[in-house]
Design a protein around this motif. Sequence first.
Motif, PDB file in Angstrom:
ATOM      1  N   GLY A 213      85.528  37.729  23.964  1.00 38.87           N
ATOM      2  CA  GLY A 213      86.400  38.801  23.598  1.00 38.87           C
ATOM      3  C   GLY A 213      86.347  39.073  22.060  1.00 38.87           C
ATOM      4  O   GLY A 213      87.412  39.430  21.460  1.00 38.87           O
ATOM      5  N   ILE A 214      85.161  38.461  21.604  1.00 42.41           N
ATOM      6  CA  ILE A 214      85.322  38.640  20.018  1.00 42.41           C
ATOM      7  C   ILE A 214      84.286  39.807  19.528  1.00 42.41           C
ATOM      8  O   ILE A 214      83.380  39.890  19.943  1.00 42.41           O
ATOM      9  N   ALA A 215      85.088  40.663  18.977  1.00 39.53           N
ATOM     10  CA  ALA A 215      84.223  41.942  18.235  1.00 39.53           C
ATOM     11  C   ALA A 215      83.585  41.601  16.935  1.00 39.53           C
ATOM     12  O   ALA A 215      84.356  41.806  16.069  1.00 39.53           O
ATOM     13  N   ASP A 216      82.401  40.860  16.817  1.00 43.98           N
ATOM     14  CA  ASP A 216      81.812  40.197  15.675  1.00 43.98           C
ATOM     15  C   ASP A 216      80.444  40.453  15.925  1.00 43.98           C
ATOM     16  O   ASP A 216      79.706  39.907  16.729  1.00 43.98           O
ATOM     17  N   THR A 217      79.655  41.207  14.801  1.00 42.89           N
ATOM     18  CA  THR A 217      78.351  41.255  14.877  1.00 42.89           C
ATOM     19  C   THR A 217      77.404  40.244  13.770  1.00 42.89           C
ATOM     20  O   THR A 217      76.304  40.315  13.964  1.00 42.89           O
ATOM     21  N   THR A 218      78.107  39.597  13.125  1.00 46.85           N
ATOM     22  CA  THR A 218      77.652  38.527  12.301  1.00 46.85           C
ATOM     23  C   THR A 218      77.023  37.512  13.055  1.00 46.85           C
ATOM     24  O   THR A 218      77.816  36.887  13.847  1.00 46.85           O
ATOM     25  N   ILE A 219      75.923  37.076  12.677  1.00 41.39           N
ATOM     26  CA  ILE A 219      75.435  36.053  13.425  1.00 41.39           C
ATOM     27  C   ILE A 219      75.484  34.405  12.542  1.00 41.39           C
ATOM     28  O   ILE A 219      75.456  34.688  11.315  1.00 41.39           O
ATOM     29  N   SER A 220      76.100  33.768  13.334  1.00 39.92           N
ATOM     30  CA  SER A 220      76.494  32.117  12.775  1.00 39.92           C
ATOM     31  C   SER A 220      75.694  31.122  13.679  1.00 39.92           C
ATOM     32  O   SER A 220      75.523  31.162  14.775  1.00 39.92           O
ATOM     33  N   GLU A 221      75.412  30.016  12.743  1.00 33.72           N
ATOM     34  CA  GLU A 221      75.000  29.113  13.369  1.00 33.72           C
ATOM     35  C   GLU A 221      75.736  28.053  14.082  1.00 33.72           C
ATOM     36  O   GLU A 221      77.109  27.745  13.458  1.00 33.72           O
TER      37      GLU A 221
END
Length: 411
Positions: A213-221
Amino acid sequence: MKYILSLFAFILTISICYGQSKTLDEYLQQALKNSPLIKDLNNQVLAAQIDSVRILAGFKPQVALNAGGLYAPVIKGYGYAAAITNERTLNGQLTVSKTFIGNNYLNTQFAAIGLSQDSLRNSVKLSEQDLRRTIIGQYITAYGSLQQQQFNQEVVDLLTKEEELLKKLTRSNVYRQSDYLTFLVTLKGAQLQLSQTKLQYKTDYATLNYLSGIADTTISEIAKPELQRAVVYDRSNSIFFKQYQLDSMRLANSRKLIDYSYRPKLSAFADGGYNSDLTSQYYKNFGASVGFSLTMPIYDGGQKKLAYKKLSLEQETQQVYKAFYFNQYKQQINQLNQQIREYDKLIAEINEQFKYSESLIKVNTQLMQTGDLKIADLILAINSYLSIKNQLAQNVISRLQLINQLNYWSR
């Protein structure tokens, strides 16, 4: 100075693109917080508490105000019979009524609601456990994709470094042009594989955010999942068997409710107000009354026995389901533990083989610098290294998935 500023800008860009590293616990907390199903079940628990208060309030004295009026004119002999309608009436009464029941009956009703609350609370735990398994499973999948990406990046970096050396040796006629081209094909294949693994990680990472349910388009390791293998000790306290216990208690309580429904019921009432047909001395029609009602079941056509029979059939069905589920549960736990042990042995063997493959790559790299290595041998060693590394990553991820399944049944 210009070079330093450019390098700093490049590093900043990478940081912005990949964001801050996230952990498994963060995703679990967000998923549990955002789950509408868990919120719904918790609200149902609160609603059941309100039902308990409503039942208690329903057996307190009930006060009601009743008022009414009627006018039925008789014109030239036509109209309703006056003996029935009194032509006109007016009434207004305040009524107080109360049903008398025993504390045991009231406690039995409260017990039914309490069991419903316990069932809902257990459903909350089951839903949380299902959500945890889903999130952890997707997290492991995404971490496996990240491991593949990082590994392929290492291979591309290694091949790029060797390509520079091989180019120089080819220009010096140490190696033939065909050897260089063969090696270059291998490098391009590794670069293509790297692009594919990057795309796969982005897809798996986006799916992880979606499920949480997280609206985030940032790519994280994401960080490595630290999963500890749980041990199941007492199955009787497991949330997966709690519902069977609650069902047994609910059936026993339902039998008590049937018994109480066939006991005598006593109600009393009192009212006071105005009730008149508006004839002579209508101003004197203020008054009051008291009364009671007693209901005692005598014969219902055998419905009580049928209700008992229905509960007995439900209890028998519940016992069959419990026995079958217990066998499946035990078999599932044993199978998962056995598979994990087998993966432990397999991973240990792959790690041992990986050491030899890694040593072979280092030896071949040294031989290439002196021109004593066939490029075909180097490519063969690299492909073997890639295969072993992939096997190791896949088996580690499969083992983590099995631990996730085992931990799911451990609560």
